[in-house]
Design a protein around this motif. Structure first.
Motif, PDB file in Angstrom:
ATOM      1  N   HIS A 446     -81.909 116.610  -8.187  1.00 16.32           N
ATOM      2  CA  HIS A 446     -81.863 117.882  -8.927  1.00 16.32           C
ATOM      3  C   HIS A 446     -82.184 117.643 -10.412  1.00 16.32           C
ATOM      4  O   HIS A 446     -82.915 118.410 -11.032  1.00 16.32           O
ATOM      5  CB  HIS A 446     -80.474 118.518  -8.809  1.00 16.32           C
ATOM      6  N   LYS A 450     -85.646 119.082 -12.662  1.00 15.16           N
ATOM      7  CA  LYS A 450     -85.601 119.745 -13.962  1.00 15.16           C
ATOM      8  C   LYS A 450     -86.369 118.929 -15.003  1.00 15.16           C
ATOM      9  O   LYS A 450     -87.129 119.480 -15.808  1.00 15.16           O
ATOM     10  CB  LYS A 450     -84.138 119.936 -14.389  1.00 15.16           C
ATOM     11  N   ALA A 519     -82.694 130.354 -10.165  1.00 18.41           N
ATOM     12  CA  ALA A 519     -82.372 129.134  -9.407  1.00 18.41           C
ATOM     13  C   ALA A 519     -83.626 128.662  -8.672  1.00 18.41           C
ATOM     14  O   ALA A 519     -84.348 129.460  -8.086  1.00 18.41           O
ATOM     15  CB  ALA A 519     -81.239 129.415  -8.430  1.00 18.41           C
ATOM     16  N   TYR A 534     -76.231 125.279  -6.599  1.00 17.38           N
ATOM     17  CA  TYR A 534     -75.610 124.196  -7.369  1.00 17.38           C
ATOM     18  C   TYR A 534     -76.128 124.236  -8.799  1.00 17.38           C
ATOM     19  O   TYR A 534     -77.342 124.281  -9.015  1.00 17.38           O
ATOM     20  CB  TYR A 534     -75.959 122.835  -6.768  1.00 17.38           C
ATOM     21  N   SER A 535     -75.194 124.223  -9.752  1.00 13.18           N
ATOM     22  CA  SER A 535     -75.605 124.144 -11.156  1.00 13.18           C
ATOM     23  C   SER A 535     -75.050 122.861 -11.746  1.00 13.18           C
ATOM     24  O   SER A 535     -73.971 122.404 -11.372  1.00 13.18           O
ATOM     25  CB  SER A 535     -75.103 125.371 -11.918  1.00 13.18           C
ATOM     26  N   PHE A 548     -73.778 129.757 -16.089  1.00 15.06           N
ATOM     27  CA  PHE A 548     -75.120 129.491 -15.561  1.00 15.06           C
ATOM     28  C   PHE A 548     -76.203 129.481 -16.635  1.00 15.06           C
ATOM     29  O   PHE A 548     -77.143 128.714 -16.580  1.00 15.06           O
ATOM     30  CB  PHE A 548     -75.488 130.534 -14.509  1.00 15.06           C
ATOM     31  N   ALA A 551     -76.651 126.165 -18.044  1.00 14.06           N
ATOM     32  CA  ALA A 551     -76.764 125.016 -17.132  1.00 14.06           C
ATOM     33  C   ALA A 551     -78.071 124.274 -17.376  1.00 14.06           C
ATOM     34  O   ALA A 551     -79.083 124.875 -17.738  1.00 14.06           O
ATOM     35  CB  ALA A 551     -76.700 125.503 -15.695  1.00 14.06           C
ATOM     36  N   SER A 553     -79.544 122.432 -14.867  1.00 15.50           N
ATOM     37  CA  SER A 553     -80.322 122.634 -13.649  1.00 15.50           C
ATOM     38  C   SER A 553     -79.591 123.626 -12.761  1.00 15.50           C
ATOM     39  O   SER A 553     -78.362 123.644 -12.730  1.00 15.50           O
ATOM     40  CB  SER A 553     -80.461 121.286 -12.931  1.00 15.50           C
ATOM     41  N   ILE A 554     -80.342 124.449 -12.063  1.00 19.08           N
ATOM     42  CA  ILE A 554     -79.702 125.352 -11.105  1.00 19.08           C
ATOM     43  C   ILE A 554     -80.634 125.545  -9.914  1.00 19.08           C
ATOM     44  O   ILE A 554     -81.798 125.873 -10.072  1.00 19.08           O
ATOM     45  CB  ILE A 554     -79.224 126.655 -11.794  1.00 19.08           C
ATOM     46  N   GLU A 555     -80.102 125.249  -8.718  1.00 24.93           N
ATOM     47  CA  GLU A 555     -80.942 125.259  -7.508  1.00 24.93           C
ATOM     48  C   GLU A 555     -80.227 125.896  -6.316  1.00 24.93           C
ATOM     49  O   GLU A 555     -79.016 125.758  -6.182  1.00 24.93           O
ATOM     50  CB  GLU A 555     -81.280 123.810  -7.085  1.00 24.93           C
TER      51      GLU A 555
END
Ligand code: SER
Length: 592
Positions: A446, A450, A519, A534-535, A548, A551, A553-555
């Protein structure tokens, strides 16, 4: 007692014992490539069994849609089916054998609950092996509740062990509960008679305390969990005093509809059609469409089998949608997604039904041209045109021919062995297992996605992934070879984020909300209405306040992940960068 009463009582009972009710997850496992469909209640909960904090707390209860197609060719006898519902209660590092077994006993036998006759109950426990000891602890608890010595069987791994869902991960011994469905109280000695089909397994409590490693060792899990599973169809059959699951209200309205459309009676075909169209309806509602690959292929196979067994029953017109309407009507109060996706269900079923009917018509023409039908020809008809054995046999009989069934079966087995091998190699994407090593690389993956976007631009998208305990691999859209500077910068960013020990947080939210937050999701993947996200970061983010917007990364992702990036515990290095297709590049990397 109806199935709905059982669902309701189950949730109520465990709520009284401090459990939070969680909704059924989708039949399509989120971001988990090790299985095509959710096959048990534990599946969506793996990250929490491995120690992540669940928003609902440490005690959970649910009913979960599940699908198992390994035995698809056995469907139609009295016990096999593909789609089923599993009632489950969960302890995530909380209560253990004592409470779990006592509650199961109380729920099964308490007058206020299922009120089953204790004289007809028997249980099995794990007999022990090199990896885990004989489960005397569970046996003792059962005895303290009044289960006689003779009614406790000690069985091996094949019977009394559950998991892991993939090659590695959470697993442990289980204790199973059986109810005698024959006359009288059943045979006294359960050890000797446990294989008798009149003993129906109704509940399975798994004591998940091991984490199976890639090298085959069983190490203690970070926390001891309980995962119990009660098959709703079987329990309903027991409560309604029915011989088979197909005689319960979970199937009867569907079977009645099929019988009203059919021109002749054949119990096995009716059950196959009912099971398969029920499964197909639920699968389409979870976003899958018929295709020649993976989930879509299984769905296609279910619909086509239903159509041809329908034809065998003399149903000549498109009928899948009529059966689906009954499924939707009967289950929508429990699974509202069925009504929500009604249009899609109807469209897909009607299209596939009609398309397949054309193939069948061609098959009939082919049949007319064939001379003497032998087992091999019967198999060709099955393979190319989807003719069930029964159909070919009947058509041949009408011509006064007998077909060699054994030869058909032999061809069938040859083919099955082949298709098993090819499906075993099919799922190359995603996570190889849920070991700690793989989990660390998953979180690193992850961070890397990013970092790719930071260095190469926000348009870079993930096009594939594969993570094992040894290395990660990411495919992404980008046209040019990366420079050494770019690769170094990516490594630097990933290592900086590992060094910052950022929190990794899982949140559940509607798909639209996740999209609004930007995301990341993989191109071409299907996601359910409610998704897991998931962040990573910022520092200080919590489950209650994930922040968020800040954050890193956020996926869209179902996990598992580490809880803090510091747990990745090493330095990230890119080991290879190459082209895999036009406009798609691949990076492999390790954490050292
Ligand atoms: N995972 C176990 C089962 O499927 C218990 O829920 O039987």
């Amino acid at each position: 007692m109806t199935a709905q009463d059982i669902r309701r009582k189950y949730l109520e009972f465990f709520k009284q014992h401090g459990h939070t009710v969680i909704p059924s997850a989708s039949l399509v496992p989120e971001n988990d490539p090790t299985v095509l469909f959710t096959t048990a209640g534990m599946h969506p909960l793996v990250p929490y069994l491995l120690g992540q904090t669940h928003p609902g707390g440490k005690r959970l209860v649910n009913f979960q849609k599940s699908l198992r197609t390994d035995d698809i060719d056995e469907v139609g006898d009295s016990v096999h089916n593909t789609f089923f519902e599993m009632l489950g209660n969960w302890s995530l590092g909380d209560y253990w054998k004592d409470d779990s077994i006592k509650w199961s006993y109380e729920f099964l036998t308490g007058k206020k609950w299922l009120g089953l006759d204790t004289a007809k109950l028997a249980v099995s426990v794990f007999t022990g092996d090199a990896a885990a000891p004989r489960d005397e602890e569970s046996a003792k608890i059962w005895k303290s509740l009044g289960i006689g010595d003779q009614r406790i069987a000690y069985l091996g791994k094949k019977d009394n062990w559950w998991g892991p869902p993939g090659v590695t991960g959470p697993c442990g011994p289980d204790t199973e509960m059986f109810f005698w469905t024959g006359t009288g109280d059943g045979p006294e000695n359960f050890q000797e008679t446990h294989d008798d089909p009149l003993w129906v397994e109704v509940w399975n409590n798994v004591f998940m305390e091991y984490d199976k490693q890639a090298d085959g060792r069983f190490l203690p899990l970070k926390q001891r969990n309980v995962d119990t599973g009660m098959g709703l169809e079987r329990m309903t059959a027991v409560m309604e005093g029915k011989q088979t699951i197909y005689d319960t209200e979970l199937f009867l309205p569907i079977l009645e509809k099929i019988r009203s459309l059919a021109k002749k009676r054949d119990e096995r075909s009716e059950r196959i059609v009912a099971d398969h169209l029920k499964a197909a309806t639920f699968i389409i509602a979870d976003g899958v469409v018929p295709s020649n690959k993976d989930r879509g292929y299984i769905l296609r196979r279910l619909i086509r089998r239903a159509v041809r067994y329908g034809q065998f029953l003399g149903i000549e017109q498109e009928f899948c949608t009529e059966v689906a309407a009954v499924v939707i009507h009967h289950f929508e109060s429990v699974y509202p997604e069925l009504r929500r996706h009604e249009e899609k269900i109807v469209d897909e079923l009607a299209r596939e039904d009609l398309k397949f009917r054309k193939t069948l018509t061609k098959g009939l023409k082919e049949f007319e041209k064939m001379g003497q039908i032998d087992g091999k020809k019967a198999f060709d008809l099955f393979q190319t045109y989807g003719f069930p054995w029964e159909l070919t046999e009947e058509l041949a009989e009408a011509r006064g021919q007998r077909v060699n069934r054994e030869q058909f079966e032999q061809e069938f087995e040859k083919h099955q062995a082949l298709s098993r091998t090819s499906s075993a190699g099919r799922f190359k994407g995603g996570l190889a297992d849920s070991s700690m090593e793989t989990t660390r690389l998953h979180t690193t993956h992850h961070l890397l996605l990013k970092a790719l976007q930071v260095v190469l631009g926000p348009d870079v998208k993930q096009r594939g992934s594969n993570i094992t305990a040894k290395r990660l691999r990411i495919d992404f859209s980008y046209a040019m070879k990366l420079t050494d500077e770019q690769k170094q910068e990516m490594e630097r960013i990933v290592n900086e984020k590992i060094g910052e020990d950022l929190p990794v947080i899982r949140s559940m939210m509607p798909k639209l909300e996740a999209e609004r937050l930007g995301a990341e999701h993989e191109f071409g993947q299907k996601y359910p209405d409610q998704v897991s996200v998931y962040s990573i970061g910022p520092k200080g983010a919590t489950l209650q306040n994930p922040q968020f917007e800040k954050a890193f990364s956020i996926e869209f992702c179902g996990g598992p992940h580490v809880e803090h990036t510091g747990q990745i515990g090493g330095k990230f290095k890119i080991t290879k960068e190459e082209a895999v297709a036009a406009g798609i590049r691949r990076i492999k990397g390790i954490v050292d």
